[in-house]
Write a protein that holds these residues in place. Structure first.
Motif, PDB file in Angstrom:
ATOM      1  N   VAL A   1       0.860  -1.072   0.112  1.00 40.40           N
ATOM      2  CA  VAL A   1       0.269   0.003  -0.035  1.00 40.40           C
ATOM      3  C   VAL A   1       0.889   1.151   0.041  1.00 40.40           C
ATOM      4  CG1 VAL A   1      -1.535   1.237   1.284  1.00 40.40           C
ATOM      5  CG2 VAL A   1      -1.927  -1.203   1.258  1.00 40.40           C
ATOM      6  N   GLN A   2       0.617   2.087  -0.941  1.00 35.93           N
ATOM      7  CA  GLN A   2       1.386   3.509  -1.057  1.00 35.93           C
ATOM      8  C   GLN A   2       0.695   4.608  -1.470  1.00 35.93           C
ATOM      9  OE1 GLN A   2       4.903   2.397  -3.471  1.00 35.93           O
ATOM     10  NE2 GLN A   2       6.069   3.234  -1.940  1.00 35.93           N
ATOM     11  N   LEU A   3       0.951   5.692  -1.078  1.00 38.30           N
ATOM     12  CA  LEU A   3       0.445   7.075  -1.247  1.00 38.30           C
ATOM     13  C   LEU A   3       1.826   7.736  -1.931  1.00 38.30           C
ATOM     14  CD1 LEU A   3      -2.395   7.891   1.389  1.00 38.30           C
ATOM     15  CD2 LEU A   3      -2.473   7.159  -1.128  1.00 38.30           C
ATOM     16  N   VAL A   4       1.778   8.298  -2.985  1.00 34.22           N
ATOM     17  CA  VAL A   4       2.943   8.871  -3.603  1.00 34.22           C
ATOM     18  C   VAL A   4       2.416  10.356  -3.956  1.00 34.22           C
ATOM     19  CG1 VAL A   4       4.760   8.839  -5.060  1.00 34.22           C
ATOM     20  CG2 VAL A   4       3.961   6.978  -3.941  1.00 34.22           C
ATOM     21  N   GLU A   5       2.808  11.363  -3.288  1.00 45.70           N
ATOM     22  CA  GLU A   5       2.673  12.772  -3.814  1.00 45.70           C
ATOM     23  C   GLU A   5       3.645  13.135  -4.801  1.00 45.70           C
ATOM     24  OE1 GLU A   5       1.744  12.922   0.594  1.00 45.70           O
ATOM     25  OE2 GLU A   5       3.055  11.980  -0.690  1.00 45.70           O
TER      26      GLU A   5
ATOM     27  N   CYS B   1      -0.866  14.150   1.011  1.00 46.95           N
ATOM     28  CA  CYS B   1      -2.376  13.520   1.024  1.00 46.95           C
ATOM     29  C   CYS B   1      -2.477  12.443   1.926  1.00 46.95           C
ATOM     30  CB  CYS B   1      -2.692  13.050  -0.562  1.00 46.95           C
ATOM     31  SG  CYS B   1      -1.563  11.639  -0.916  1.00 46.95           S
ATOM     32  N   ALA B   2      -3.600  12.007   2.286  1.00 47.70           N
ATOM     33  CA  ALA B   2      -3.936  10.884   3.219  1.00 47.70           C
ATOM     34  C   ALA B   2      -5.381  10.408   2.797  1.00 47.70           C
ATOM     35  CB  ALA B   2      -4.126  11.591   4.754  1.00 47.70           C
TER      36      ALA B   2
ATOM     37  N   SER C   1      -5.943   7.995   8.433  1.00 44.77           N
ATOM     38  CA  SER C   1      -5.122   6.913   9.050  1.00 44.77           C
ATOM     39  C   SER C   1      -3.935   6.751   8.236  1.00 44.77           C
ATOM     40  CB  SER C   1      -5.795   5.691   9.040  1.00 44.77           C
ATOM     41  OG  SER C   1      -6.361   5.271   7.820  1.00 44.77           O
ATOM     42  N   TYR C   2      -3.721   7.037   6.885  1.00 44.90           N
ATOM     43  CA  TYR C   2      -2.357   6.698   6.282  1.00 44.90           C
ATOM     44  C   TYR C   2      -2.127   7.905   5.327  1.00 44.90           C
ATOM     45  CZ  TYR C   2       0.753   3.659   3.684  1.00 44.90           C
ATOM     46  OH  TYR C   2       1.864   3.222   2.906  1.00 44.90           O
ATOM     47  N   TRP C   3      -0.830   8.328   5.265  1.00 41.41           N
ATOM     48  CA  TRP C   3      -0.440   9.650   4.966  1.00 41.41           C
ATOM     49  C   TRP C   3       0.723   9.071   4.028  1.00 41.41           C
ATOM     50  CZ3 TRP C   3      -1.842  14.377   6.627  1.00 41.41           C
ATOM     51  CH2 TRP C   3      -2.880  14.174   7.976  1.00 41.41           C
ATOM     52  N   GLY C   4       0.877   9.972   2.596  1.00 42.30           N
ATOM     53  CA  GLY C   4       1.978  10.082   1.881  1.00 42.30           C
ATOM     54  C   GLY C   4       3.124  10.652   2.544  1.00 42.30           C
TER      55      GLY C   4
END
Length: 128
Positions: free
Chosen positions: A2-6, A96-97, A116-119
């Motif tokens: 799981v990833q968030l990439v800004e 972003c989250a 709960s989950y952040w880039g």
């Protein structure tokens, strides 16, 4: 994974524009709220905008209304923040989250504690 990439941050002159991207991988953004937050040096993290990824409902903090636009691309599993008419006071690290809403969730909020989950963040500097 799981990833968030800004991405999309940078240096821009006052009055200029930038488009930030928040790309999710390893999961679908459906039924999540996605928010953009920013944190300037010495200041608390603040919510800027959010979007309900499934329904498209949006929210904007007062200082960015009319200048920033949040949008989503379902095919790319990505959320964007188009920032126009940038001001020096927009200078900050932008994050972003995500917040799980579920199938019945509607709307969104841009409260830090909801997410709960952040880039990792991307830096925006507005300066001449």
């Amino acid at each position: 994974q799981v990833q968030l990439v800004e991405s999309g941050g940078g240096l821009v002159q006052p009055g200029g524009s930038l488009r930030l991207s928040c790309a999710a991988s390893g999961f679908s953004l459906d039924y999540y709220a996605i928010a953009w937050f920013r944190q300037a040096p010495g200041k608390e993290r603040e919510g800027v905008s959010c979007i309900n990824f499934s329904g498209g409902v949006t929210y904007y903090e007062d200082s960015v209304k009319g200048r920033f636009t949040i949008s989503r691309d379902k095919a790319k599993n990505t959320v964007y923040l188009q920032m126009n008419s940038l001001k020096p006071e927009d200078t900050a690290d932008y994050y972003c989250a995500i917040d799980w809403l579920g199938p019945l969730g509607s709307g969104c909020t841009a409260q830090v504690y909801e997410y709960s989950y952040w880039g990792q963040g991307t830096q925006v500097t507005v300066s001449s």
